[in-house]
Design a protein around this motif. Structure first.
Motif, PDB file in Angstrom:
ATOM      1  N   ARG A 189       0.811  -1.214   0.000  1.00  0.00           N
ATOM      2  CA  ARG A 189       0.000   0.000   0.000  1.00  0.00           C
ATOM      3  C   ARG A 189       0.845   1.263   0.000  1.00  0.00           C
ATOM      4  N   HIS A 190       2.096   1.144   0.420  1.00  0.00           N
ATOM      5  CA  HIS A 190       2.978   2.311   0.470  1.00  0.00           C
ATOM      6  C   HIS A 190       3.745   2.523  -0.826  1.00  0.00           C
ATOM      7  N   LEU A 191       3.540   1.628  -1.796  1.00  0.00           N
ATOM      8  CA  LEU A 191       4.234   1.767  -3.076  1.00  0.00           C
ATOM      9  C   LEU A 191       3.478   2.731  -3.979  1.00  0.00           C
ATOM     10  N   PRO A 192       4.203   3.520  -4.787  1.00  0.00           N
ATOM     11  CA  PRO A 192       3.527   4.434  -5.721  1.00  0.00           C
ATOM     12  C   PRO A 192       2.626   3.710  -6.714  1.00  0.00           C
ATOM     13  N   SER A 193       2.935   2.432  -6.984  1.00  0.00           N
ATOM     14  CA  SER A 193       2.181   1.678  -7.979  1.00  0.00           C
ATOM     15  C   SER A 193       0.894   1.070  -7.430  1.00  0.00           C
ATOM     16  N   PHE A 194       0.639   1.188  -6.111  1.00  0.00           N
ATOM     17  CA  PHE A 194      -0.531   0.544  -5.508  1.00  0.00           C
ATOM     18  C   PHE A 194      -1.819   1.157  -6.055  1.00  0.00           C
ATOM     19  N   GLN A 195      -2.715   0.291  -6.546  1.00  0.00           N
ATOM     20  CA  GLN A 195      -3.995   0.758  -7.070  1.00  0.00           C
ATOM     21  C   GLN A 195      -5.071  -0.296  -6.841  1.00  0.00           C
ATOM     22  N   GLU A 196      -6.238   0.140  -6.456  1.00  0.00           N
ATOM     23  CA  GLU A 196      -7.442  -0.685  -6.449  1.00  0.00           C
ATOM     24  C   GLU A 196      -8.543   0.155  -7.108  1.00  0.00           C
ATOM     25  N   PRO A 197      -8.449   0.343  -8.432  1.00  0.00           N
ATOM     26  CA  PRO A 197      -9.369   1.257  -9.115  1.00  0.00           C
ATOM     27  C   PRO A 197     -10.788   0.714  -9.193  1.00  0.00           C
ATOM     28  N   LEU A 198     -11.747   1.618  -9.152  1.00  0.00           N
ATOM     29  CA  LEU A 198     -13.136   1.249  -9.397  1.00  0.00           C
ATOM     30  C   LEU A 198     -13.301   0.836 -10.852  1.00  0.00           C
ATOM     31  N   TYR A 199     -14.159  -0.127 -11.090  1.00  0.00           N
ATOM     32  CA  TYR A 199     -14.527  -0.446 -12.470  1.00  0.00           C
ATOM     33  C   TYR A 199     -15.363   0.699 -13.033  1.00  0.00           C
ATOM     34  N   ASP A 200     -15.287   0.883 -14.338  1.00  0.00           N
ATOM     35  CA  ASP A 200     -16.063   1.930 -15.004  1.00  0.00           C
ATOM     36  C   ASP A 200     -17.550   1.759 -14.696  1.00  0.00           C
ATOM     37  N   GLY A 201     -18.173   2.834 -14.299  1.00  0.00           N
ATOM     38  CA  GLY A 201     -19.612   2.832 -14.049  1.00  0.00           C
ATOM     39  C   GLY A 201     -20.009   2.508 -12.622  1.00  0.00           C
ATOM     40  N   ILE A 202     -19.067   2.059 -11.798  1.00  0.00           N
ATOM     41  CA  ILE A 202     -19.420   1.690 -10.421  1.00  0.00           C
ATOM     42  C   ILE A 202     -19.778   2.914  -9.579  1.00  0.00           C
ATOM     43  N   ALA A 203     -19.000   3.980  -9.690  1.00  0.00           N
ATOM     44  CA  ALA A 203     -19.297   5.181  -8.906  1.00  0.00           C
ATOM     45  C   ALA A 203     -20.696   5.695  -9.226  1.00  0.00           C
ATOM     46  N   GLU A 204     -21.033   5.706 -10.502  1.00  0.00           N
ATOM     47  CA  GLU A 204     -22.353   6.190 -10.923  1.00  0.00           C
ATOM     48  C   GLU A 204     -23.463   5.269 -10.404  1.00  0.00           C
ATOM     49  N   LEU A 205     -23.202   3.950 -10.419  1.00  0.00           N
ATOM     50  CA  LEU A 205     -24.198   2.998  -9.922  1.00  0.00           C
ATOM     51  C   LEU A 205     -24.456   3.205  -8.431  1.00  0.00           C
ATOM     52  N   ILE A 206     -23.396   3.341  -7.655  1.00  0.00           N
ATOM     53  CA  ILE A 206     -23.564   3.532  -6.208  1.00  0.00           C
ATOM     54  C   ILE A 206     -24.344   4.813  -5.927  1.00  0.00           C
ATOM     55  N   GLU A 207     -24.018   5.886  -6.647  1.00  0.00           N
ATOM     56  CA  GLU A 207     -24.730   7.150  -6.442  1.00  0.00           C
ATOM     57  C   GLU A 207     -26.206   7.020  -6.816  1.00  0.00           C
ATOM     58  N   ALA A 208     -26.493   6.299  -7.901  1.00  0.00           N
ATOM     59  CA  ALA A 208     -27.884   6.118  -8.329  1.00  0.00           C
ATOM     60  C   ALA A 208     -28.670   5.322  -7.298  1.00  0.00           C
ATOM     61  N   LEU A 209     -28.068   4.273  -6.757  1.00  0.00           N
ATOM     62  CA  LEU A 209     -28.743   3.479  -5.730  1.00  0.00           C
ATOM     63  C   LEU A 209     -28.937   4.284  -4.449  1.00  0.00           C
ATOM     64  N   ALA A 210     -27.947   5.092  -4.095  1.00  0.00           N
ATOM     65  CA  ALA A 210     -28.014   5.876  -2.870  1.00  0.00           C
ATOM     66  C   ALA A 210     -29.139   6.914  -2.917  1.00  0.00           C
ATOM     67  N   ARG A 211     -29.516   7.340  -4.103  1.00  0.00           N
ATOM     68  CA  ARG A 211     -30.588   8.330  -4.240  1.00  0.00           C
ATOM     69  C   ARG A 211     -31.974   7.719  -4.062  1.00  0.00           C
ATOM     70  N   ARG A 212     -32.065   6.404  -4.088  1.00  0.00           N
ATOM     71  CA  ARG A 212     -33.368   5.750  -3.992  1.00  0.00           C
ATOM     72  C   ARG A 212     -33.759   5.558  -2.526  1.00  0.00           C
ATOM     73  N   ASP A 213     -35.026   5.830  -2.229  1.00  0.00           N
ATOM     74  CA  ASP A 213     -35.477   5.687  -0.850  1.00  0.00           C
ATOM     75  C   ASP A 213     -36.000   4.287  -0.556  1.00  0.00           C
TER      76      ASP A 213
END
Length: 216
Positions: free
Chosen positions: A79-103
């Motif tokens: 985790r302390h290496l400059p190369s460390f990455q755990e990127p989100l898959y494309d579209g995941i951020a938008e999906l989470i936000e869309a679900l979070a808006r639903r009551d």
């Protein structure tokens, strides 16, 4: 109310490279044959000692437990290496936000990752506030045991029949089915579509946005 439970590695984030590098370092240090990347991808999602035992082709034992400890040390160091990455898959951020808006939807996570690892993902990507229930390898038996799902359902007061488990691995599908939840596979992760259907997936989606109509 509906409960949507996401797996983490291979579903929300692409962590295969760093997991494989840490696994190779662990096996190399122990003088064991290094697993290839396909083998490592095949065990992502299992609790660590069971994952390592699976790579060793035997039941969990003292050695797999010891190697799990060393793996954690290698992973934390990475985790302390400059190369460390755990990127989100494309579209995941938008999906989470869309679900979070639903009551009518609650969002949670069921993962073989450690609690510390989950906190790192949440901090990195900034969506921890949307996840109201989480079960990790530190809390429950390994997938495909249904405990993670059933505990989240009990905590949120949502019946398993109104719960959707979203994951890339056969273990996620088996876990969902054992819990009586809906099993939704994702095609962008580490296991193949055929395996997901063979282990109980009710559906397999190709893009994150395809989940939304399935839970309407």
């Amino acid at each position: 109310m509906k409960l949507v439970l996401f797996d983490c590695d291979g579903t929300l984030v692409d962590s295969a490279d760093i997991i494989h590098a840490s696994m190779v370092a662990t096996f190399r240090e122990a003088g064991l044959p290094e697993p290839d990347k396909a083998a490592t991808k095949g065990i992502i999602g299992l609790t660590l000692d069971i994952a390592i035992a699976t790579l060793l082709k035997r039941a969990p034992d003292a050695e797999s437990t010891r190697l799990a400890g060393r793996y954690k040390e290698h992973f934390i160091a990475s985790r302390h290496l400059p190369s460390f990455q755990e990127p989100l898959y494309d579209g995941i951020a938008e999906l989470i936000e869309a679900l979070a808006r639903r009551d009518d939807v609650l969002i949670g996570m069921v993962t073989g990752k450690s609690r510390r690892g989950v906190e790192r993902v949440m901090e990195t990507h900034g969506f921890g506030r949307h996840f109201v229930t989480i079960r990790t390898a530190d809390d429950c038996p390994s997938k495909p045991h249904p405990a993670m799902v059933l505990e989240c359902c009990a905590e949120m007061g949502v019946d398993p029949s109104s719960t959707f488990v979203i994951g890339d691995a056969v273990y996620d599908m088996q876990m969902a089915r054992s819990a009586g939840a809906q099993a939704i596979g994702v095609a962008w992760g580490y296991h193949n579509r055929e395996g997901l259907f063979a282990t109980g997936a009710h559906a397999v989606i190709d893009r994150p946005g395809e989940l939304l109509p399935l839970i309407d």
